[in-house]
Design a protein around this motif. Sequence first.
Motif, short mmCIF file in Angstrom:
data_model
loop_
_atom_site.label_atom_id
_atom_site.label_comp_id
_atom_site.label_asym_id
_atom_site.label_seq_id
_atom_site.Cartn_x
_atom_site.Cartn_y
_atom_site.Cartn_z
N LYS A 15 21.09 -12.92 6.42
CA LYS A 15 22.31 -13.73 6.37
C LYS A 15 23.22 -13.21 5.24
O LYS A 15 23.25 -12.01 5.00
N HIS A 103 24.00 -15.64 17.03
CA HIS A 103 23.24 -16.54 16.17
C HIS A 103 23.93 -17.91 16.14
O HIS A 103 25.16 -17.99 16.22
N GLU A 175 15.80 -19.88 19.03
CA GLU A 175 15.98 -20.49 17.71
C GLU A 175 16.50 -21.92 17.87
O GLU A 175 17.72 -22.13 17.98
N ILE A 180 16.19 -24.38 12.14
CA ILE A 180 16.71 -23.35 11.24
C ILE A 180 16.99 -23.94 9.86
O ILE A 180 17.71 -24.93 9.74
N GLY A 181 16.38 -23.34 8.84
CA GLY A 181 16.63 -23.76 7.46
C GLY A 181 16.10 -25.13 7.12
O GLY A 181 16.39 -25.65 6.04
N SER A 221 12.67 -21.46 10.37
CA SER A 221 11.73 -21.86 9.32
C SER A 221 10.35 -21.23 9.44
O SER A 221 9.34 -21.84 9.10
N GLY A 242 14.54 -15.99 8.68
CA GLY A 242 15.70 -16.07 7.80
C GLY A 242 15.29 -16.09 6.34
O GLY A 242 14.93 -15.07 5.77
N GLY A 243 15.29 -17.27 5.74
CA GLY A 243 15.04 -17.41 4.31
C GLY A 243 13.80 -16.68 3.81
O GLY A 243 13.82 -16.04 2.75
P1 PGA Z 1 15.31 -19.64 8.70
O1 PGA Z 1 16.46 -18.95 9.55
O2 PGA Z 1 14.06 -18.81 8.88
O3 PGA Z 1 15.81 -19.61 7.29
O4 PGA Z 1 15.12 -21.02 9.23
C1 PGA Z 1 16.19 -18.35 10.80
C2 PGA Z 1 17.47 -17.85 11.40
O5 PGA Z 1 18.49 -18.52 11.28
O6 PGA Z 1 17.49 -16.75 12.01
#
Ligand code: PGA
Length: 263
Positions: A15, A103, A175, A180-181, A221, A242-243
């Motif tokens: 990101k 995304h 996703e 997510i996040g 996540s 992501g993170g």
């Molecule tokens: P996340 O993000 O692993 O931080 O939840 C995944 C993504 O948005 O591709």
Amino acid sequence: MTASGRRPLVSGNWKMHKDHLETIHTCSELGLRLGRGAVGAVDVSIHPPFTDLRSAQSVIEAEGVPVSLGAQNCATADSGAFTGEVSAVMLARLRVEYVIVGHSERRTMFGEDDEVVAAKLQAVFRNGMVPICCVGEHADERDAGRTTERLQAQITQALGRLAPGEVARMVIAYEPVWAIGSGQPATPEDAQEAAATIRGRVTELAGAAAASGVRILYGGSVGPDSASPLVSMPDVDGLLVGGASLDPGTFTEIVGGAAATVR
Ligand code: PGA
């Protein structure tokens, strides 16, 4: 190889994190850590911001870091008067191999609709790269029992302009937007159900050969503990992280978790 014959892919979506100097350091460290592990069993890609790609390419090639270079987005057109855009042509010149398309952050914050996503998928293929096309339902759609309907609609729109041979080579990332996040990934069973829905729709639209080739990732996540249970599912062929991809140690653990599922 897994029972499905599909080689798992673990992709790190950085990101809007890390400048080019941090990227140089991270790539070097990834090379040291992944070099010691079971990375041979899985494909790995990293997706830094545009401004970092050239630096990442240099370190990956000079130090033999066992990852493919990826981007997070690209323009629909190959060149022209599109201020602020970066084309798939430019990415291919940097030996980018994978490009994330559609995304949920691009769809919700930057207004990318299914039409734009379809055009970007074509741009990526036109320039010899592999798209990672993101689909997934929002929390309200999930609560209303509309996950299957939403995924089928997104897949139908995304695949509309692609040949079956392209579909077989592409990557689709499931996703769920609510995951997510959030720190809370979908359960392996829920991820499997969604991945099977996606593969079923691909079969209907592009045929059985395309459906058995397309790799379906789970994203949202993902961490070291969830990696292996998720990739153990028959229709989950890898992870979009992501993170947890920002720290080379954590990302290496996730890659190891995915590699442990390969016989
Ligand atoms: P996340 O993000 O692993 O931080 O939840 C995944 C993504 O948005 O591709």
